[in-house]
Design a protein around this motif. Structure first.
Motif, PDB file in Angstrom:
ATOM      1  N   THR A  28      68.012  87.569   6.282  1.00 27.03           N
ATOM      2  CA  THR A  28      67.735  86.267   5.693  1.00 27.03           C
ATOM      3  C   THR A  28      67.366  86.372   4.217  1.00 27.03           C
ATOM      4  OG1 THR A  28      67.050  85.401   7.834  1.00 27.03           O
ATOM      5  CG2 THR A  28      66.261  84.229   5.914  1.00 27.03           C
ATOM      6  N   PHE A  31      70.845  86.331   2.658  1.00 28.72           N
ATOM      7  CA  PHE A  31      71.674  85.170   2.943  1.00 28.72           C
ATOM      8  C   PHE A  31      71.001  83.833   2.609  1.00 28.72           C
ATOM      9  CE2 PHE A  31      73.774  88.177   5.993  1.00 28.72           C
ATOM     10  CZ  PHE A  31      74.994  88.185   5.341  1.00 28.72           C
ATOM     11  N   TYR A  32      69.670  83.774   2.698  1.00 28.88           N
ATOM     12  CA  TYR A  32      68.973  82.520   2.412  1.00 28.88           C
ATOM     13  C   TYR A  32      68.008  82.663   1.234  1.00 28.88           C
ATOM     14  CZ  TYR A  32      66.139  78.303   3.048  1.00 28.88           C
ATOM     15  OH  TYR A  32      65.480  77.119   2.836  1.00 28.88           O
ATOM     16  N   TYR A 114      70.049  77.257   9.691  1.00 29.54           N
ATOM     17  CA  TYR A 114      71.485  77.535   9.817  1.00 29.54           C
ATOM     18  C   TYR A 114      72.150  76.653  10.878  1.00 29.54           C
ATOM     19  CZ  TYR A 114      70.185  81.813   7.288  1.00 29.54           C
ATOM     20  OH  TYR A 114      69.710  82.703   6.375  1.00 29.54           O
ATOM     21  N   LYS A 157      77.945  91.528  10.335  1.00 31.75           N
ATOM     22  CA  LYS A 157      77.495  91.315   8.956  1.00 31.75           C
ATOM     23  C   LYS A 157      78.319  92.117   7.958  1.00 31.75           C
ATOM     24  CE  LYS A 157      73.103  92.186  10.082  1.00 31.75           C
ATOM     25  NZ  LYS A 157      71.646  92.365   9.966  1.00 31.75           N
ATOM     26  N   ILE A 161      80.699  90.425   5.080  1.00 32.52           N
ATOM     27  CA  ILE A 161      80.401  90.553   3.652  1.00 32.52           C
ATOM     28  C   ILE A 161      81.565  91.205   2.920  1.00 32.52           C
ATOM     29  CG2 ILE A 161      78.904  91.672   1.958  1.00 32.52           C
ATOM     30  CD1 ILE A 161      76.578  91.201   3.780  1.00 32.52           C
ATOM     31  N   SER A 267      72.123  78.551   3.338  1.00 33.66           N
ATOM     32  CA  SER A 267      72.507  79.809   2.718  1.00 33.66           C
ATOM     33  C   SER A 267      73.389  79.548   1.497  1.00 33.66           C
ATOM     34  CB  SER A 267      73.284  80.665   3.725  1.00 33.66           C
ATOM     35  OG  SER A 267      73.911  81.744   3.064  1.00 33.66           O
ATOM     36  N   PHE A 269      75.549  81.446   0.318  1.00 33.51           N
ATOM     37  CA  PHE A 269      76.881  81.911   0.697  1.00 33.51           C
ATOM     38  C   PHE A 269      77.670  80.788   1.375  1.00 33.51           C
ATOM     39  CE2 PHE A 269      74.437  85.660   0.125  1.00 33.51           C
ATOM     40  CZ  PHE A 269      75.295  86.692  -0.183  1.00 33.51           C
ATOM     41  N   LEU A 285      81.039  81.868   7.695  1.00 36.85           N
ATOM     42  CA  LEU A 285      79.876  82.498   7.064  1.00 36.85           C
ATOM     43  C   LEU A 285      78.572  82.028   7.707  1.00 36.85           C
ATOM     44  CD1 LEU A 285      80.725  82.668   3.259  1.00 36.85           C
ATOM     45  CD2 LEU A 285      80.144  84.562   4.762  1.00 36.85           C
ATOM     46  N   ASN A 286      78.529  80.784   8.150  1.00 35.64           N
ATOM     47  CA  ASN A 286      77.318  80.300   8.804  1.00 35.64           C
ATOM     48  C   ASN A 286      77.074  81.015  10.126  1.00 35.64           C
ATOM     49  OD1 ASN A 286      75.162  78.319   8.280  1.00 35.64           O
ATOM     50  ND2 ASN A 286      75.761  77.491  10.272  1.00 35.64           N
ATOM     51  N   VAL A 289      75.539  84.360   8.970  1.00 37.08           N
ATOM     52  CA  VAL A 289      74.130  84.332   8.552  1.00 37.08           C
ATOM     53  C   VAL A 289      73.225  84.063   9.749  1.00 37.08           C
ATOM     54  CG1 VAL A 289      74.652  83.676   6.167  1.00 37.08           C
ATOM     55  CG2 VAL A 289      74.234  81.885   7.868  1.00 37.08           C
TER      56      VAL A 289
END
Length: 455
Positions: A28, A31-32, A114, A157, A161, A267, A269, A285-286, A289
């Motif tokens: 996190t 990502f956040y 998310y 992950k 990425i 996020s 991203f 992507l969600n 994350v």
């Protein structure tokens, strides 16, 4: 090396250790939490992660030096107890447990954020409760089950990425409908360092939260089937992982989207790919994350159970936490830790959408205590080994010891000072002395009871 140590099953394979190390570094915070870092540093966020990553690499080498020499469950708490004293062992163990309790709360909070990307009407506390129950049950099965789930969580992950970086590069050089993004976004919105060096300095605080949990590598030593091989390999790969997964991914994001339009509603991203008109990429992507948050929470439940087990073995926690089931799982430690993490569910019910930054600040303070302990204990460990004539036998030495220890210590002091001047984080700085006082009083009560029992 035996298959069991004090009842712990060595069920974590080399591939599990590698992915647990990677999982601890990608969560996190990236990502956040990177939204806060981007706001402070702009495109220069890459410098922030390079600086923070270098410090973390050195601290991980200090931990690795000790974990390879003596691979035990509990890691730095055990070393603090052995090479520094009873109170440092007590403090480091309980502080790390507290650290991961707070991190777990932050991850559960992020999960709710998310899920709201798809289902905005579902309260954060409902999502947090469902995830807490699922991950807790997962950790009660066996260490091998934990390792397997963490392996696949991390795979998701890593692949995502790398895919995002490749797709981002495609947008930069080729674009959609033949319109390449180019690199202009790195400097046309106030320059590459829009907020100056002060912005980079203050951005180091949320950056360090991103790296919290990477020391989980040391915790796994007691359940790794070949720690003398897997631990050094995992730690030495930390730097290139940081370069690829932090610096690489965030650099691509800064190029394809204006840094000053990144918000904190989800996020960065996900938001970026959603705003540039690629909803499918944003949805994928969600999922990623969300997986990342579950991964870190999974590691938190694992770590908390093992730390309570180690504390019980030292006599610093109730004996019930030292009991294992037939599969080698410290059930009491896992259940009690998860029960306390339920506070996150309550906080999300009472203060929806407001607690993530507060939890992040407290987690950073607890992490600073952990990292400082590792630095100091490593100095004492090396001194003890030299005094015993075993200095040359250390297999995995920290580079430039002891200068790297001093450099990292000064850096961590600077982080705390910066937090004191950050409005959303200064509260955590005041929590620091109170938390240390609570630990000291608890330790004195424990010692007093021990004296009475002997009398």
């Amino acid at each position: 090396m035996s298959n069991q140590e004090n009842g712990m099953h060595r069920g974590l394979k080399n591939r599990h250790i590698q992915m647990i190390a990677l999982g601890g570094a990608i969560g996190t915070g990236l990502f956040y939490g990177s939204a806060a870092t981007i706001e402070l540093a702009g495109p220069a966020i890459t410098f922030s992660y390079l600086i923070g990553g270098l410090v973390i690499f050195f601290i991980m080498r200090m931990l690795g030096e000790m974990a390879v020499d003596e691979p035990v469950s509990g890691s730095f708490s055990h070393f603090a107890y052995k090479y520094w004293g009873e109170f440092p062992g007590f403090l480091s163990g309980w502080n790390y447990w507290f650290n991961y309790i707070v991190v777990s709360m932050a991850e559960l909070t992020a999960v709710g954020i998310y899920v709201n990307f798809w289902f905005p009407d579902i309260p954060h506390w409902v999502t947090a409760l469902i995830c807490l129950v699922f991950i807790t049950l997962l950790n009660l099965i066996s260490v091998g089950t934990f390792g397997e789930f963490e392996f696949w969580f991390a795979i998701v992950k890593v692949v995502a990425i790398i895919g995002m970086i490749v797709f981002g590069l495609f947008l930069i050089f080729s674009g959609i409908n033949g319109e390449a993004t180019g690199f202009d976004n790195l400097w046309i919105h106030g320059g590459f360092i829009p907020n100056g060096m002060i912005g980079i300095l203050f951005s180091l605080v949320p950056v360090m939260f991103s790296f919290g949990g990477i020391e989980l590598i040391g915790i796994t030593a007691g359940e790794a089937d070949n720690p003398k091989k897997s631990i050094p390999k995992a730690i030495n790969q930390v730097m290139w992982r940081i370069l690829i997964f932090y610096v690489g991914a965030l650099s691509v994001l800064m190029v394809i989207y204006p840094w000053n339009q990144v918000g904190a509603d989800g996020s960065p991203f996900v938001m970026i790919f959603s705003k540039i008109g690629i909803p499918a990429a944003a949805t994928i992507l969600n999922v990623v994350v969300l997986t990342a948050a579950l991964s870190v929470y999974n590691s938190g439940v694992y770590s908390n159970g093992r730390m309570l087990y180690s504390l019980a073995m030292q006599g610093n926690a109730p004996k019930i936490f030292g009991k294992l089931n037939k599969r080698g799982v410290p059930v009491a430690g896992v259940l009690v830790s998860s029960g306390i993490t339920l506070v996150a569910v309550i906080l999300n019910f009472l203060l929806p959408g407001k607690i993530f930054m507060y939890l992040m600040a407290v987690a950073i303070i607890a992490a600073v205590i952990t990292w400082t302990t590792i630095i100091i204990v490593n100095l004492k460990f090396r001194k003890a080994k030299i005094a015993q004539g075993e200095g040359a036998a250390i297999e995995f030495k920290t580079p430039f010891h002891p200068y790297t220890n001093y450099f990292c210590a000064v850096f961590l002091v600077m982080i705390v000072i910066l937090m004191a001047f950050t409005e959303s984080m200064k509260m955590a700085v005041f929590v620091l002395p109170v938390w240390l006082l609570i630990l000291w009083i608890s330790f004195k009560i424990k010692k007093s009871r021990e004296i009475k029992q002997k009398a």
